[in-house]
Design an enzyme around this catalytic site. Structure first.
Site, PDB file in Angstrom:
ATOM      1  N   CYS A   1      -0.658  -1.266  -7.933  1.00  0.00           N
ATOM      2  CA  CYS A   1      -2.044  -0.892  -7.619  1.00  0.00           C
ATOM      3  C   CYS A   1      -2.404   0.524  -8.062  1.00  0.00           C
ATOM      4  O   CYS A   1      -3.570   0.896  -8.066  1.00  0.00           O
ATOM      5  CB  CYS A   1      -2.295  -1.026  -6.118  1.00  0.00           C
ATOM      6  SG  CYS A   1      -1.278   0.092  -5.165  1.00  0.00           S
TER       7      CYS A   1
ATOM      8  N   CYS B   1      -3.987   2.159   0.472  1.00  0.00           N
ATOM      9  CA  CYS B   1      -4.808   1.240   1.275  1.00  0.00           C
ATOM     10  C   CYS B   1      -4.397   1.292   2.750  1.00  0.00           C
ATOM     11  O   CYS B   1      -3.480   2.021   3.140  1.00  0.00           O
ATOM     12  CB  CYS B   1      -4.634  -0.170   0.744  1.00  0.00           C
ATOM     13  SG  CYS B   1      -2.971  -0.762   1.034  1.00  0.00           S
TER      14      CYS B   1
ATOM     15  N   ASP C   1      -1.601   3.262  -6.489  1.00  0.00           N
ATOM     16  CA  ASP C   1      -1.722   4.188  -5.355  1.00  0.00           C
ATOM     17  C   ASP C   1      -0.513   5.120  -5.289  1.00  0.00           C
ATOM     18  O   ASP C   1       0.543   4.821  -5.832  1.00  0.00           O
ATOM     19  CB  ASP C   1      -1.873   3.404  -4.049  1.00  0.00           C
ATOM     20  CG  ASP C   1      -3.222   2.704  -3.976  1.00  0.00           C
ATOM     21  OD1 ASP C   1      -4.128   3.128  -4.720  1.00  0.00           O
ATOM     22  OD2 ASP C   1      -3.358   1.760  -3.208  1.00  0.00           O
TER      23      ASP C   1
ATOM     24  N   CYS D   1       2.730  -2.692  -0.627  1.00  0.00           N
ATOM     25  CA  CYS D   1       2.240  -1.397  -0.137  1.00  0.00           C
ATOM     26  C   CYS D   1       3.273  -0.736   0.773  1.00  0.00           C
ATOM     27  O   CYS D   1       3.360   0.489   0.839  1.00  0.00           O
ATOM     28  CB  CYS D   1       0.948  -1.580   0.648  1.00  0.00           C
ATOM     29  SG  CYS D   1      -0.215  -2.671  -0.170  1.00  0.00           S
TER      30      CYS D   1
HETATM   31 FE1  FES Z   1      -2.042   0.099  -3.176  1.00  0.00          FE
HETATM   32 FE2  FES Z   1      -1.806  -1.026  -0.840  1.00  0.00          FE
HETATM   33  S1  FES Z   1      -3.064  -1.665  -2.457  1.00  0.00           S
HETATM   34  S2  FES Z   1      -0.774   0.704  -1.585  1.00  0.00           S
END
Ligand code: FES
Length: 123
Positions: free
Chosen positions: A33, A58, A35, A102
């Site tokens: 993702c 998230c 992140d 995540c």
């Molecule tokens: Fe990226 Fe959850 S969608 S850490």
């Protein structure tokens, strides 16, 4: 989508922020993702006395990091290295399948922060 425990950890996260002059710090990115998660640790005599996290992530990333940092406080670094994302998910009463990736962020960031601590110790 999320159970109550996860929602509570997301809405009232613990240990948000960054420890000043940390004894160990680790940053990881999530390939699926994009992140990012950073964990900083205060470690005294190989015992984690404080842990904080910062994330561009998230709700699941925030909830699992809050829970993981709570779990490792008071642990030795050896014990903390054995904490898995599975244990964190169990503590939270489960995560939706598409959110499991995540929870890996916190586990990996903790490992990197401990590696960083060990590198500093070796100097
Ligand atoms: Fe990226 Fe959850 S969608 S850490």
């Amino acid at each position: 989508m999320y159970n109550e425990k996860v929602m509570d950890a997301f809405k009232n996260p613990k240990n948000v922020g960054e420890i000043e002059n940390p004894d160990g710090i680790g940053t990881v990115g999530n390939e699926s993702c994009g992140d990012i998660m950073q964990i900083s640790l205060r470690i005294e005599n190989d015992v984690i006395t404080d842990a904080k996290f910062k994330t561009f992530g998230c709700a699941a990333a925030i909830a699992t990091s809050s829970t993981a940092t709570e779990m490792i406080k008071g642990m030795t670094i050896e014990e903390a290295l054995k904490v898995t994302n599975k244990q964190v998910i169990e503590t939270l009463g489960g995560l939706p399948a598409q959110k499991i990736h995540c929870s890996v962020l916190a586990e990996e960031a903790i490992k990197l922060a401990i590696d960083n601590y060990r590198e500093k110790q070796a100097k």
